[in-house]
Every structure is written in C-alpha cells, then in structure tokens.
Design a protein around this motif. Structure first.
Motif, PDB file in Angstrom:
ATOM      1  N   GLY A   1      43.284  43.514  42.203  1.00  0.00           N
ATOM      2  CA  GLY A   1      42.485  43.322  42.931  1.00  0.00           C
ATOM      3  C   GLY A   1      40.904  44.419  42.460  1.00  0.00           C
ATOM      4  O   GLY A   1      41.637  45.532  41.709  1.00  0.00           O
ATOM      5  N   SER A   2      39.813  44.040  42.837  1.00  0.00           N
ATOM      6  CA  SER A   2      38.683  44.331  42.277  1.00  0.00           C
ATOM      7  C   SER A   2      38.267  46.027  43.161  1.00  0.00           C
ATOM      8  O   SER A   2      37.732  46.459  42.416  1.00  0.00           O
ATOM      9  N   LYS A   3      39.472  46.664  43.887  1.00  0.00           N
ATOM     10  CA  LYS A   3      39.343  48.478  43.890  1.00  0.00           C
ATOM     11  C   LYS A   3      39.544  48.674  42.471  1.00  0.00           C
ATOM     12  O   LYS A   3      38.819  49.886  42.765  1.00  0.00           O
ATOM     13  N   ILE A   4      40.015  48.459  41.659  1.00  0.00           N
ATOM     14  CA  ILE A   4      40.314  48.652  40.269  1.00  0.00           C
ATOM     15  C   ILE A   4      38.881  49.110  39.296  1.00  0.00           C
ATOM     16  O   ILE A   4      38.509  50.495  38.939  1.00  0.00           O
ATOM     17  N   ILE A   5      38.066  47.898  40.092  1.00  0.00           N
ATOM     18  CA  ILE A   5      36.488  48.581  38.506  1.00  0.00           C
ATOM     19  C   ILE A   5      35.923  49.609  40.276  1.00  0.00           C
ATOM     20  O   ILE A   5      35.163  51.140  39.098  1.00  0.00           O
ATOM     21  N   PHE A   6      35.978  49.511  40.930  1.00  0.00           N
ATOM     22  CA  PHE A   6      35.441  50.815  41.941  1.00  0.00           C
ATOM     23  C   PHE A   6      36.791  52.395  41.458  1.00  0.00           C
ATOM     24  O   PHE A   6      35.679  53.265  40.951  1.00  0.00           O
ATOM     25  N   ARG A   7      37.550  52.442  41.516  1.00  0.00           N
ATOM     26  CA  ARG A   7      38.186  53.517  41.007  1.00  0.00           C
ATOM     27  C   ARG A   7      38.062  53.848  39.297  1.00  0.00           C
ATOM     28  O   ARG A   7      38.061  55.307  39.174  1.00  0.00           O
ATOM     29  N   VAL A   8      38.030  52.872  38.438  1.00  0.00           N
ATOM     30  CA  VAL A   8      37.210  53.087  36.991  1.00  0.00           C
ATOM     31  C   VAL A   8      36.073  53.926  37.326  1.00  0.00           C
ATOM     32  O   VAL A   8      35.940  54.945  36.338  1.00  0.00           O
TER      33      VAL A   8
ATOM     34  N   PHE B   1      43.658  43.040  37.050  1.00  0.00           N
ATOM     35  CA  PHE B   1      44.420  40.952  37.913  1.00  0.00           C
ATOM     36  C   PHE B   1      46.006  41.904  39.009  1.00  0.00           C
ATOM     37  O   PHE B   1      46.275  40.233  39.442  1.00  0.00           O
ATOM     38  N   ASN B   2      46.632  43.112  38.733  1.00  0.00           N
ATOM     39  CA  ASN B   2      47.625  43.491  40.294  1.00  0.00           C
ATOM     40  C   ASN B   2      47.318  43.846  41.192  1.00  0.00           C
ATOM     41  O   ASN B   2      47.715  43.270  42.529  1.00  0.00           O
TER      42      ASN B   2
ATOM     43  N   ALA C   1      40.932  32.632  37.600  1.00  0.00           N
ATOM     44  CA  ALA C   1      41.057  33.843  38.369  1.00  0.00           C
ATOM     45  C   ALA C   1      40.712  35.114  39.353  1.00  0.00           C
ATOM     46  O   ALA C   1      40.446  35.066  39.576  1.00  0.00           O
ATOM     47  N   LEU C   2      39.920  35.351  37.490  1.00  0.00           N
ATOM     48  CA  LEU C   2      39.296  36.388  37.895  1.00  0.00           C
ATOM     49  C   LEU C   2      37.310  35.787  39.107  1.00  0.00           C
ATOM     50  O   LEU C   2      37.093  36.610  39.693  1.00  0.00           O
TER      51      LEU C   2
ATOM     52  N   ILE D   1      39.184  37.210  42.337  1.00  0.00           N
ATOM     53  CA  ILE D   1      39.439  38.646  42.311  1.00  0.00           C
ATOM     54  C   ILE D   1      38.129  39.045  42.077  1.00  0.00           C
ATOM     55  O   ILE D   1      37.346  40.528  43.200  1.00  0.00           O
ATOM     56  N   LEU D   2      36.930  38.374  41.931  1.00  0.00           N
ATOM     57  CA  LEU D   2      35.566  38.922  42.626  1.00  0.00           C
ATOM     58  C   LEU D   2      34.800  38.139  42.820  1.00  0.00           C
ATOM     59  O   LEU D   2      33.866  37.547  41.653  1.00  0.00           O
ATOM     60  N   PRO D   3      34.786  37.406  43.561  1.00  0.00           N
ATOM     61  CA  PRO D   3      34.120  36.168  44.074  1.00  0.00           C
ATOM     62  C   PRO D   3      32.580  36.486  43.997  1.00  0.00           C
ATOM     63  O   PRO D   3      32.402  37.790  44.368  1.00  0.00           O
TER      64      PRO D   3
END
Length: 329
Positions: free
Chosen positions: A252-259, A249-250, A174-175, A179-181
């Motif tokens: 999507g990949s915007k979380i990577i940028f927020r972190v 997981f909930n 899934a990742l 989520i991270l194509p």
C-alpha cells in the motif's frame, strides 16, 4: 580504465542521461545479476499459495519480484485481478466505449510527451497506441478522475513492465482507485493531504532537514509532487521504480512515504549544504544519480531500515488529521 560495455540505452529502452555514471552502474550490475539469479531460484522454490499475503511473501517481494513473474504477481497482490474478475464488462468491452472527443484529444496531445527518450515509445507505433487505449478506457469508465497528467507516465511504465495492455489497465485502475485514492481528481485532495503528511514525517524523522527546507522556503509541492503523482517513474532509475512498485502493490501507499524519507535521508548532507531555493530544487531533481539510488537492491534495504512506526494505520491517522484541518480551513 576500460570503456564501459553498457549501451547508451537501458534494458527498458530509456536513453541514459549525459551525466549517467557508468562506473557505478557497472559495479552495481556485476553484483545485481547474481542477486537476480539467486532471487529467481528462491521464487521457484516458494511453498504454499504465492498470492496469499503472508510475512514470507512480503519478505520475498521486498527483495524483488523476478521480471518474468511481475505481471501475474502484481495483478494478484494489488487487487487488480479481483477488479478484473468482478467487472461486469471486460476490458475490450470497456475500450469500445471510448467516444469523448475532449478526452481523446487531451490524451493524444500528451502521448508524444510520454517518455520521448524511450526508443519503444518514440520509434514504434504499437506502444503509444496501447498507451492511448489504456488511458482513454480508464478515463471513460472513471468519470471522477477522467484523464490527469501523470497517469500517462504510470501507465507507460506499466506497459514496459507487463508488455500487456489489458493487465496495464487493471493495474492502473487498482492504483488510482484503491491504493492512491483522490490523487488524480480535479482538486487533487489526496495529494495535498499527503504532502502535509510528508511534512510531518520529515519533521519527525529528519528534523534538521525539515527546518532547513522551511527556512529556505521550498514548498513540498515544488520538490516532491512528481514523487507522488508519477510514483517516482520520472524521478528514479527504472529498475529502482519497479522494485518500489513491487512493494507498493503489496503493502500500500505507506511505501511512497518510506521511499521519500529514504531519499531525503540519503541526501541529508547535500540538502543541508544548500543555501538558496534554486540550489535546493536542483538537489531534489538530481537525486536519481546517487550511488545507492542506482543500486536498487541497496536502496530498498535503506527504505526498510527506517526506524519507528510507519504503518498504513499511521499514514491513515495522519491523513485523517490533515483532512480535518483542510475542511476547517
């Protein structure tokens, strides 16, 4: 001051680094244990369909999924459960198709390098074996990606969280595929585009830091590739990583940028005090030791304090912009 009662090895089997701040961790844990208890009680009273995406579920997940619920919740919110149910072949059937010797040899070379500081990987045979099964099965069924360094750290940490080989496979799928194509294909197109996206976001949210980093001459790839490829699994404390993954997981990949923006913001002053490349790289490398990074509950609050619109649609628009730019170049 009394000597810390915490072990040299954390609850997930990782040896704590020599410079680990036990005092800060002790202060954090004395409060966080109460937080975990309170969140577990709240989850037990959750009304309605726990897997139907809603603002209530998002709020619950942002405050942390109890460890005993992570596997089932991750499987549903990530789409991994749907991938499993819609697959023509079961995981065990897919695992029987492992036959490419080059892939087998490459993964086996990487296994001893995967979390050598973790007692469950270094002192036991079953976990490296399960990790091999997951990585080799994934590589054989996804020929576009195959095996890429970085996947071993993600799959290894998924195994520690889920204690379930099959769930780890579907979550990894899934990742990587949903989520991270294009992070892990040979050209790493998705990663390169996202580094450009990060550059623009830092310019917007932290212009002084952006200018300083460019003046020193550090490419984003040098300081942050591990953030994206390993999803912070080799960068931040384990519990902090799992809290990030709850949201990833909930939402999507915007979380990577927020972190990423939260990490840069927390270390703004330290970054601005650097004067040469080696010092700046060291600053990025040592970000795991910040008090607010160790305290995962406070860190996740920092992640979601970010003002401005940083939605998945915004990230998608920026990705399209830099994809077009790459094609033109």
């Amino acid at each position: 001051m009394a000597k810390s009662t915490f072990s040299k090895v954390d609850e997930y089997g990782f040896e704590r680094p020599d410079n680990f701040n036990y005092d800060i961790y002790e202060q954090f844990m004395s409060q966080y244990i109460r937080t975990l208890t309170r969140r577990a009680q709240r989850w037990s009273t959750f009304k309605g369909d726990i897997y139907q995406k809603s603002s209530t579920l998002k709020r619950f997940i942002r405050k942390g999924i109890p460890s005993d619920r992570r596997t089932s919740v991750w499987m549903r919110i990530s789409g991994a459960e749907n991938l499993k149910n819609s697959s023509e072949l079961s995981y065990s059937a897919l695992r029987k198709k492992i036959n490419n010797q080059h892939i087998i040899d490459t993964i086996q070379i990487d296994l001893p390098r995967t979390f050598p500081e973790n007692i469950y990987f270094s002192n036991h045979e079953y976990l490296p074996k399960e990790l091999f099964n997951v990585l080799a099965t994934f590589a054989h069924q996804n020929q576009e990606v195959g095996y890429c360094q970085g996947l071993n750290y993600i799959a290894g940490l998924l195994l520690l969280a889920t204690k379930d080989e099959e769930a780890t496979f579907w979550l990894l799928k899934a990742l990587v595929e949903k989520i991270l194509p294009q992070y892990y294909i040979v050209t790493m197109t998705g990663l390169l585009i996202d580094l450009d996206v990060l550059d623009e976001l830092v310019s917007n949210f932290e212009p002084l830091v952006h200018a300083h980093i460019h003046n020193i001459g550090m490419p984003w790839a040098m300081g942050t590739t591990k953030w994206f490829i390993c999803l912070y699994s080799e960068v931040l404390p384990t519990e902090t990583v799992f809290r990030i993954w709850d949201c990833l997981f909930n939402e999507g990949s915007k979380i990577i940028f927020r972190v990423a923006i939260a990490l840069i913001r927390l270390h703004r002053d330290k970054i601005l005090r650097t004067s040469e490349l080696g010092e700046l790289i060291g600053c990025f490398r040592d970000m795991r030791n910040h008090e607010s990074v160790i305290n995962c509950h406070i860190f996740m609050q920092e992640v979601f304090k970010l003002s401005g619109n940083l939605s998945n649609s915004t990230i998608s628009r920026l990705r399209t912009k830099y994809r077009i730019k790459q094609i033109k170049n």
